[in-house]
Design a protein around this motif. Structure first.
Motif, PDB file in Angstrom:
ATOM      1  N   THR A  12       0.729 -19.185   5.316  1.00 36.17           N
ATOM      2  CA  THR A  12       1.290 -18.199   4.390  1.00 36.17           C
ATOM      3  C   THR A  12       1.784 -18.867   3.119  1.00 36.17           C
ATOM      4  OG1 THR A  12       1.951 -16.798   6.248  1.00 36.17           O
ATOM      5  CG2 THR A  12       3.000 -16.360   4.138  1.00 36.17           C
ATOM      6  N   GLY A  13       2.457 -20.007   3.261  1.00 38.12           N
ATOM      7  CA  GLY A  13       2.924 -20.727   2.073  1.00 38.12           C
ATOM      8  C   GLY A  13       1.774 -21.211   1.212  1.00 38.12           C
ATOM      9  N   ALA A  14       0.710 -21.669   1.852  1.00 41.58           N
ATOM     10  CA  ALA A  14      -0.459 -22.122   1.098  1.00 41.58           C
ATOM     11  C   ALA A  14      -1.121 -20.975   0.355  1.00 41.58           C
ATOM     12  CB  ALA A  14      -1.458 -22.792   2.043  1.00 41.58           C
ATOM     13  N   ALA A  15      -1.092 -19.777   0.956  1.00 45.96           N
ATOM     14  CA  ALA A  15      -1.736 -18.618   0.330  1.00 45.96           C
ATOM     15  C   ALA A  15      -0.923 -18.045  -0.828  1.00 45.96           C
ATOM     16  CB  ALA A  15      -1.965 -17.526   1.378  1.00 45.96           C
ATOM     17  N   ALA A  16       0.354 -18.422  -0.921  1.00 47.09           N
ATOM     18  CA  ALA A  16       1.235 -17.790  -1.901  1.00 47.09           C
ATOM     19  C   ALA A  16       0.741 -17.955  -3.338  1.00 47.09           C
ATOM     20  CB  ALA A  16       2.648 -18.363  -1.765  1.00 47.09           C
ATOM     21  N   ILE A  17       0.417 -19.168  -3.732  1.00 43.08           N
ATOM     22  CA  ILE A  17      -0.096 -19.427  -5.085  1.00 43.08           C
ATOM     23  C   ILE A  17      -1.520 -19.950  -5.026  1.00 43.08           C
ATOM     24  CG2 ILE A  17       0.233 -20.681  -7.243  1.00 43.08           C
ATOM     25  CD1 ILE A  17       2.416 -18.632  -6.696  1.00 43.08           C
ATOM     26  N   ALA A  18      -1.739 -21.008  -4.219  1.00 41.32           N
ATOM     27  CA  ALA A  18      -3.083 -21.581  -4.127  1.00 41.32           C
ATOM     28  C   ALA A  18      -4.087 -20.568  -3.585  1.00 41.32           C
ATOM     29  CB  ALA A  18      -3.058 -22.832  -3.248  1.00 41.32           C
ATOM     30  N   GLY A  19      -3.636 -19.722  -2.670  1.00 44.64           N
ATOM     31  CA  GLY A  19      -4.529 -18.694  -2.152  1.00 44.64           C
ATOM     32  C   GLY A  19      -4.914 -17.682  -3.222  1.00 44.64           C
ATOM     33  N   GLU A  20      -3.958 -17.363  -4.104  1.00 48.91           N
ATOM     34  CA  GLU A  20      -4.270 -16.471  -5.226  1.00 48.91           C
ATOM     35  C   GLU A  20      -5.327 -17.096  -6.132  1.00 48.91           C
ATOM     36  OE1 GLU A  20      -3.172 -13.464  -5.768  1.00 48.91           O
ATOM     37  OE2 GLU A  20      -1.345 -13.224  -4.577  1.00 48.91           O
ATOM     38  N   GLU A  21      -5.204 -18.401  -6.335  1.00 44.75           N
ATOM     39  CA  GLU A  21      -6.213 -19.095  -7.143  1.00 44.75           C
ATOM     40  C   GLU A  21      -7.568 -19.092  -6.454  1.00 44.75           C
ATOM     41  OE1 GLU A  21      -5.015 -22.701  -9.394  1.00 44.75           O
ATOM     42  OE2 GLU A  21      -3.212 -22.611  -8.144  1.00 44.75           O
ATOM     43  N   GLU A  22      -7.543 -19.293  -5.156  1.00 41.85           N
ATOM     44  CA  GLU A  22      -8.793 -19.331  -4.393  1.00 41.85           C
ATOM     45  C   GLU A  22      -9.531 -17.994  -4.497  1.00 41.85           C
ATOM     46  OE1 GLU A  22      -9.713 -21.593  -0.254  1.00 41.85           O
ATOM     47  OE2 GLU A  22      -8.380 -19.868  -0.095  1.00 41.85           O
TER      48      GLU A  22
ATOM     49  N   VAL B 192       7.937 -15.372  -9.756  1.00 42.44           N
ATOM     50  CA  VAL B 192       6.845 -15.058  -8.829  1.00 42.44           C
ATOM     51  C   VAL B 192       6.924 -15.968  -7.607  1.00 42.44           C
ATOM     52  CG1 VAL B 192       4.338 -15.055  -8.519  1.00 42.44           C
ATOM     53  CG2 VAL B 192       5.338 -14.167 -10.635  1.00 42.44           C
ATOM     54  N   VAL B 193       7.188 -17.263  -7.841  1.00 40.62           N
ATOM     55  CA  VAL B 193       7.321 -18.205  -6.729  1.00 40.62           C
ATOM     56  C   VAL B 193       8.442 -17.774  -5.794  1.00 40.62           C
ATOM     57  CG1 VAL B 193       8.007 -20.564  -6.130  1.00 40.62           C
ATOM     58  CG2 VAL B 193       6.347 -20.177  -7.945  1.00 40.62           C
ATOM     59  N   LEU B 194       9.571 -17.378  -6.367  1.00 41.26           N
ATOM     60  CA  LEU B 194      10.707 -16.975  -5.542  1.00 41.26           C
ATOM     61  C   LEU B 194      10.391 -15.737  -4.713  1.00 41.26           C
ATOM     62  CD1 LEU B 194      13.759 -17.582  -7.918  1.00 41.26           C
ATOM     63  CD2 LEU B 194      13.087 -18.907  -5.910  1.00 41.26           C
ATOM     64  N   HIS B 195       9.678 -14.787  -5.299  1.00 40.14           N
ATOM     65  CA  HIS B 195       9.357 -13.579  -4.546  1.00 40.14           C
ATOM     66  C   HIS B 195       8.274 -13.831  -3.502  1.00 40.14           C
ATOM     67  CE1 HIS B 195      11.720 -10.267  -6.392  1.00 40.14           C
ATOM     68  NE2 HIS B 195      11.945 -11.221  -7.271  1.00 40.14           N
ATOM     69  N   LYS B 196       7.377 -14.739  -3.790  1.00 39.36           N
ATOM     70  CA  LYS B 196       6.423 -15.147  -2.754  1.00 39.36           C
ATOM     71  C   LYS B 196       7.169 -15.851  -1.610  1.00 39.36           C
ATOM     72  CE  LYS B 196       2.152 -14.160  -4.154  1.00 39.36           C
ATOM     73  NZ  LYS B 196       1.127 -13.494  -3.311  1.00 39.36           N
ATOM     74  N   ALA B 197       8.150 -16.685  -1.976  1.00 42.71           N
ATOM     75  CA  ALA B 197       8.947 -17.368  -0.956  1.00 42.71           C
ATOM     76  C   ALA B 197       9.772 -16.368  -0.151  1.00 42.71           C
ATOM     77  CB  ALA B 197       9.868 -18.400  -1.610  1.00 42.71           C
TER      78      ALA B 197
END
Length: 269
Positions: A95-105, A122-127
């Motif tokens: 889930t943590g990997a998908a938060a930003i890197a997954g969006e890029e993927e 955005v990082v805080l809300h993903k966290a």
């Protein structure tokens, strides 16, 4: 603020079926362990087997000298020492990997991070979505332990189970935050999954072998697994010191994630 809260809600909504599957799996896993308890409780051979294991293996897989004839010892060996952390770490890291890197993927990061919302928010809300998912799974695990265990006479103090689940959730958040930080800083989904997984294995081994290998003992206290299980929360309750160490670690990793994502160029994607 509406957009930011929408990011957290959408993230959790996208995970809803996955979370339900994880919850169902944990409930069934605990049901299996609970069903085995009556047959193991009165078997002195199980205690003998643990005593005969090499000391290093006992440190790795049996939570030290836990007694399988007691509900607390049984749960500690069968669930808390290995299987429970492994499952929650898999969820938290992916889930943590998908938060930003997954969006890029999935080629959606530019839309998410270049629409007038601060990247750090955005990082805080993903966290926050990650924390909500981990907390939900820890609550399900704790509730299933208490409720299902009572059906077969495996009585566990609800307060101590809650303490163990709190420390388990924080352990998962440490490695989930590490995955988020790597993904936010470098944008590589594979690395943001593989590196935290490798660090988790190393931390687990250091904590286990640190009980029996002299030169590892000082290093053991640096392991997140020591903060999780080193003070035996199922017997002693919450450790404020361990909570503070885990909380500071999560905060530091989120700080790294916020700094990393600010320096990235998503417009070229």
């Amino acid at each position: 603020m509406t957009m930011l809260s929408g990011i957290s809600r959408k993230t959790l909504r996208d995970q809803r079926f996955g979370l339900l599957g994880w919850a169902a799996g944990l409930i069934l896993l605990i049901a299996m362990y609970v069903a085995m308890w009556p047959s193991i409780r009165d078997q002195p051979s199980m205690r003998t087997l643990l005593d005969q294991m090499p000391e290093a293996l006992r440190g790795l897989f049996s939570a030290g000298g836990a007694d399988l004839s007691t509900p607390t010892g049984y749960v500690q060996v069968e669930l808390l020492a290995f299987m429970g952390p492994m499952l929650l770490l898999i969820y938290a890291i992916t889930t943590g990997a998908a938060a930003i890197a997954g969006e890029e993927e999935h080629r959606t990061a530019d839309l998410l991070l270049t629409c007038g919302v601060r990247r750090s928010d955005v990082v805080l809300h993903k966290a926050a979505a990650l924390a909500a998912g981990v907390t939900a799974l820890a609550l399900v695990t704790g509730a299933a332990l208490v409720a299902e265990g009572a059906l077969v006479g495996m009585h566990l103090p609800a307060g101590r189970v809650a303490a163990a689940m709190l420390h388990l959730a924080l352990l998962a958040l440490v490695f989930g935050s590490l995955a988020l930080a790597i993904g936010a800083t470098f944008g590589h989904a594979g690395a943001s999954r593989a590196i935290p997984a490798a660090v988790a294995v190393l931390a687990y081994v250091v904590n286990g072998l640190g009980q029996v290998i002299g030169w590892l003992r000082p290093v053991r206290k640096l392991s997140p697994f020591y903060q999780y299980l080193g003070h035996d929360p199922l017997r002693t309750g919450v450790s404020v010191a361990a909570l503070l160490v885990a909380g500071v670690t999560v905060a530091a990793l989120l700080g790294v994630a916020m700094l990393g994502v600010r320096r990235r160029d998503f417009s070229a994607q």
